[in-house]
Write an enzyme that holds these catalytic residues in place. Structure first.
Site, PDB file in Angstrom:
ATOM      1  N   ASP A  11       6.995  44.945 -46.409  1.00 11.92           N
ATOM      2  CA  ASP A  11       6.622  46.224 -46.790  1.00 11.92           C
ATOM      3  C   ASP A  11       7.421  46.815 -48.118  1.00 11.92           C
ATOM      4  O   ASP A  11       7.913  46.675 -48.609  1.00 11.92           O
ATOM      5  CB  ASP A  11       8.150  46.657 -45.760  1.00 11.92           C
ATOM      6  CG  ASP A  11       7.547  46.659 -44.049  1.00 11.92           C
ATOM      7  OD1 ASP A  11       6.348  45.960 -44.055  1.00 11.92           O
ATOM      8  OD2 ASP A  11       8.575  46.600 -43.315  1.00 11.92           O
ATOM      9  N   ASP A 317      10.389  47.167 -33.119  1.00 13.12           N
ATOM     10  CA  ASP A 317      10.346  45.361 -33.377  1.00 13.12           C
ATOM     11  C   ASP A 317      11.132  45.179 -33.228  1.00 13.12           C
ATOM     12  O   ASP A 317      11.815  43.968 -32.559  1.00 13.12           O
ATOM     13  CB  ASP A 317      10.344  45.255 -35.009  1.00 13.12           C
ATOM     14  CG  ASP A 317       8.492  46.120 -35.191  1.00 13.12           C
ATOM     15  OD1 ASP A 317       7.973  46.259 -34.805  1.00 13.12           O
ATOM     16  OD2 ASP A 317       8.556  46.026 -35.935  1.00 13.12           O
TER      17      ASP A 317
HETATM   18  P1  AP5 Z   1       7.395  50.086 -36.383  1.00 12.34           P
HETATM   19  O1  AP5 Z   1       6.581  50.663 -35.651  1.00 12.34           O
HETATM   20  O2  AP5 Z   1       8.602  51.466 -37.692  1.00 12.34           O
HETATM   21  O3  AP5 Z   1       8.526  49.705 -36.324  1.00 12.34           O
HETATM   22  P2  AP5 Z   1       8.514  50.168 -34.957  1.00 12.34           P
HETATM   23  O4  AP5 Z   1      10.333  49.126 -35.041  1.00 12.34           O
HETATM   24  O5  AP5 Z   1       7.755  49.483 -33.281  1.00 12.34           O
HETATM   25  O6  AP5 Z   1       8.007  51.453 -34.682  1.00 12.34           O
HETATM   26  P3  AP5 Z   1       9.708  52.599 -34.745  1.00 12.34           P
HETATM   27  O7  AP5 Z   1      10.558  52.277 -35.248  1.00 12.34           O
HETATM   28  O8  AP5 Z   1       8.887  53.982 -35.024  1.00 12.34           O
HETATM   29  O9  AP5 Z   1       9.632  52.622 -32.924  1.00 12.34           O
HETATM   30  P4  AP5 Z   1       9.248  52.496 -31.614  1.00 12.34           P
HETATM   31  O10 AP5 Z   1       8.790  54.049 -32.034  1.00 12.34           O
HETATM   32  O11 AP5 Z   1       7.864  51.590 -31.268  1.00 12.34           O
HETATM   33  O12 AP5 Z   1      10.123  52.823 -31.261  1.00 12.34           O
HETATM   34  P5  AP5 Z   1      11.522  53.954 -30.520  1.00 12.34           P
HETATM   35  O13 AP5 Z   1      11.313  55.313 -31.385  1.00 12.34           O
HETATM   36  O14 AP5 Z   1      11.098  54.225 -29.225  1.00 12.34           O
HETATM   37  O15 AP5 Z   1       7.024  48.929 -37.425  1.00 12.34           O
HETATM   38  C1  AP5 Z   1       7.219  48.587 -38.615  1.00 12.34           C
HETATM   39  C2  AP5 Z   1       6.563  48.089 -39.234  1.00 12.34           C
HETATM   40  O16 AP5 Z   1       5.597  46.946 -37.895  1.00 12.34           O
HETATM   41  C3  AP5 Z   1       7.142  47.271 -40.912  1.00 12.34           C
HETATM   42  O17 AP5 Z   1       7.055  46.088 -41.130  1.00 12.34           O
HETATM   43  C4  AP5 Z   1       5.424  47.117 -40.654  1.00 12.34           C
HETATM   44  O18 AP5 Z   1       5.273  45.951 -41.638  1.00 12.34           O
HETATM   45  C5  AP5 Z   1       4.906  46.352 -39.550  1.00 12.34           C
HETATM   46  N1  AP5 Z   1       2.801  47.151 -39.492  1.00 12.34           N
HETATM   47  C6  AP5 Z   1       2.238  48.213 -39.986  1.00 12.34           C
HETATM   48  N2  AP5 Z   1       1.053  47.909 -39.690  1.00 12.34           N
HETATM   49  C7  AP5 Z   1       1.406  47.422 -39.236  1.00 12.34           C
HETATM   50  C8  AP5 Z   1       0.057  46.122 -38.688  1.00 12.34           C
HETATM   51  N3  AP5 Z   1      -1.282  46.732 -39.249  1.00 12.34           N
HETATM   52  N4  AP5 Z   1      -0.161  44.889 -38.500  1.00 12.34           N
HETATM   53  C9  AP5 Z   1       1.597  44.366 -38.433  1.00 12.34           C
HETATM   54  N5  AP5 Z   1       2.772  45.321 -39.050  1.00 12.34           N
HETATM   55  C10 AP5 Z   1       2.479  46.375 -39.287  1.00 12.34           C
HETATM   56  O19 AP5 Z   1      13.026  52.847 -30.973  1.00 12.34           O
HETATM   57  C11 AP5 Z   1      13.034  51.540 -30.138  1.00 12.34           C
HETATM   58  C12 AP5 Z   1      14.964  51.908 -29.532  1.00 12.34           C
HETATM   59  O20 AP5 Z   1      15.414  52.106 -30.870  1.00 12.34           O
HETATM   60  C13 AP5 Z   1      15.106  53.152 -28.541  1.00 12.34           C
HETATM   61  O21 AP5 Z   1      14.416  52.286 -27.745  1.00 12.34           O
HETATM   62  C14 AP5 Z   1      16.470  52.859 -29.053  1.00 12.34           C
HETATM   63  O22 AP5 Z   1      17.001  51.841 -28.568  1.00 12.34           O
HETATM   64  C15 AP5 Z   1      16.541  53.125 -30.981  1.00 12.34           C
HETATM   65  N6  AP5 Z   1      16.396  54.169 -31.359  1.00 12.34           N
HETATM   66  C16 AP5 Z   1      15.172  54.992 -31.899  1.00 12.34           C
HETATM   67  N7  AP5 Z   1      15.718  56.565 -32.195  1.00 12.34           N
HETATM   68  C17 AP5 Z   1      16.752  55.837 -32.215  1.00 12.34           C
HETATM   69  C18 AP5 Z   1      17.033  57.310 -32.421  1.00 12.34           C
HETATM   70  N8  AP5 Z   1      17.153  58.429 -32.655  1.00 12.34           N
HETATM   71  N9  AP5 Z   1      18.940  57.216 -32.138  1.00 12.34           N
HETATM   72  C19 AP5 Z   1      19.215  56.774 -31.344  1.00 12.34           C
HETATM   73  N10 AP5 Z   1      18.412  54.903 -30.645  1.00 12.34           N
HETATM   74  C20 AP5 Z   1      17.190  54.962 -31.276  1.00 12.34           C
END
Ligand code: AP5
Length: 363
Positions: A11, A317
């Site tokens: 990343d 993740d």
């Molecule tokens: P990324 O997609 O950013 O991580 P993620 O963990 O899957 O995504 P988000 O952080 O946006 O979370 P989400 O939408 O899945 O979950 P949510 O927001 O609902 O992935 C990052 C990685 O992807 C990078 O390392 C990259 O390398 C990799 N990547 C990109 N493209 C790729 C490819 N083609 N192949 C392989 N790898 C690839 O949140 C989940 C939980 O978090 C919630 O349930 C809650 O508990 C908490 N949370 C989130 N936001 C809040 C908030 N505002 N307040 C309180 N709790 C929160």
């Protein structure tokens, strides 16, 4: 044992403005693919001193989180990274399983620089990696463009596209021994042959093995829906976020396309042979879960003050890794969601996807 499969990526995180995203035609909360030129164009427009390099790749992040919570030696991760030319060894190809190998059966001693960073981070968390090494291609990278509360991911898969069915076959015994597998939807873009091989040869008839899968990104649900549907009948637990669930519903033509509650229930029955659990996160919004009895649960996410949120990259993740660790240990779905929330919230309070060595979340 749990075996996870995804693209290992380095990343490159940087804080940008909304104007920067608009200028390059990017959305605030998206994940897309590009090539070396596409990434280079974005990098040219960024100050190199502001770039933070760290281990990433969605599936490897999740498996690092699971291993962080579980006893040493529980989790293994596979994907493809770049190797250095001219360091081939063991050309006889005798039993390379257990070392880093490439599809030709060569035992490759050295990974490229980015591959080494990924391996180091994984092993630092106790995760065993069984990378396939692809010569003449660099380890993939992912630009994580951070705006307040959002992240836009622009991945260049590089060597990860070389992940092959041969590598899966070579690790047949390891996969056979595993009690669970985790498959990232991201693999369906360029490594669908490897995914096909896993599902059609190594998971078929294996009813005892738990299969966890992630929708991973809206483009996976839209562009690669048919590939995804080939896997779905064997998936026991399906993860995703709300935009991925909505995209799959739209692309598959579900009747109720707008109501996320109805969509999540529908996903539990969609292309399935068995009872499937569906877990859909919605950032700070409640997590939606459909259990084996098709009952929908809405589980609130503990509130975090805005000023405590440092970097949302990897939250999903981390959630998945926490959920899997708890669920694999025999806990209920709801308890597993609570652990997922705790690990995700730990990750968003800090910069980068880093698991502390001096503290643990008890399972
Ligand atoms: P990324 O997609 O950013 O991580 P993620 O963990 O899957 O995504 P988000 O952080 O946006 O979370 P989400 O939408 O899945 O979950 P949510 O927001 O609902 O992935 C990052 C990685 O992807 C990078 O390392 C990259 O390398 C990799 N990547 C990109 N493209 C790729 C490819 N083609 N192949 C392989 N790898 C690839 O949140 C989940 C939980 O978090 C919630 O349930 C809650 O508990 C908490 N949370 C989130 N936001 C809040 C908030 N505002 N307040 C309180 N709790 C929160």
């Amino acid at each position: 044992m749990i075996v996870g499969f995804c693209n290992p990526l380095l990343d490159i995180s940087v804080h940008v403005t909304k104007d920067f995203l608009d200028k390059h035609g990017l959305k605030e909360n998206d994940a897309i693919l590009t090539d070396e030129h596409g990434q280079a164009k974005l990098l040219q427009d960024l100050d190199p001193n502001t770039l933070l390099y760290s281990a990433g790749g969605a599936g490897q992040n999740a498996m690092r989180a699971s291993q962080w919570l579980l006893p040493n030696g529980t989790v293994v991760f596979m994907g493809a990274v770049g190797g250095l030319l001219g360091v081939l060894d063991g050309v006889d190809g005798v039993d390379n399983v257990g070392s880093n190998t490439n599809a030709d059966g060569f035992n490759v001693k050295e990974l490229d620089k980015h591959g080494e960073i990924l391996k180091h981070a994984a092993e630092g968390d106790g995760l065993r990696v069984e990378y396939e090494i692809i010569l003449k291609k660099a380890t993939g990278t992912c630009l994580c463009l951070l705006t307040p509360g959002h992240r836009s991911l622009v991945a260049c898969l590089g060597a990860a596209v070389g992940f092959s069915p041969l590598h899966i076959d070579r690790h047949a015994q390891l996969i056979e021994k595993a009690r669970a597998v985790y498959v990232s939807g991201f693999l369906l873009s360029d490594s669908h042959d490897a995914v096909d091989c896993l599902f059609s040869k190594h998971l078929v008839g294996e009813k005892e093995k738990l299969v966890y899968m992630n929708l991973s990104a809206p483009f996976v649900c839209q562009v690669f829906r048919e590939r995804l549907e080939k896997c779905l009948p064997r998936v026991d637990v399906l993860f995703g976020n709300d935009s991925e669930a909505l995209e799959l519903a739209r692309s598959a033509g579900f009747e109720e396309q707008q109501d996320i509650f109805k969509i999540v229930k529908e996903l539990a029955k969609y292309k399935t042979m068995n009872k499937r659990i569906v877990v859909i996160t919605r950032g700070p919004g409640s997590t939606l879960v459909v259990d084996e009895t098709l009952t929908l649960h809405e589980i609130p996410v503990p509130l975090i003050p805005k000023e405590d949120i440092v970097d949302c990259n990897g939250a999903g993740d981390a959630f998945v890794g926490g959920f899997i660790a708890k669920h694999y240990s025999g806990a209920s779905i709801l308890d597993s969601v609570h652990v997922g929330h705790r690990v995700a919230q730990m990750i968003i309070r800090q910069s980068g996807i880093v698991f502390p060595t001096d503290e643990r979340i008890d399972l």
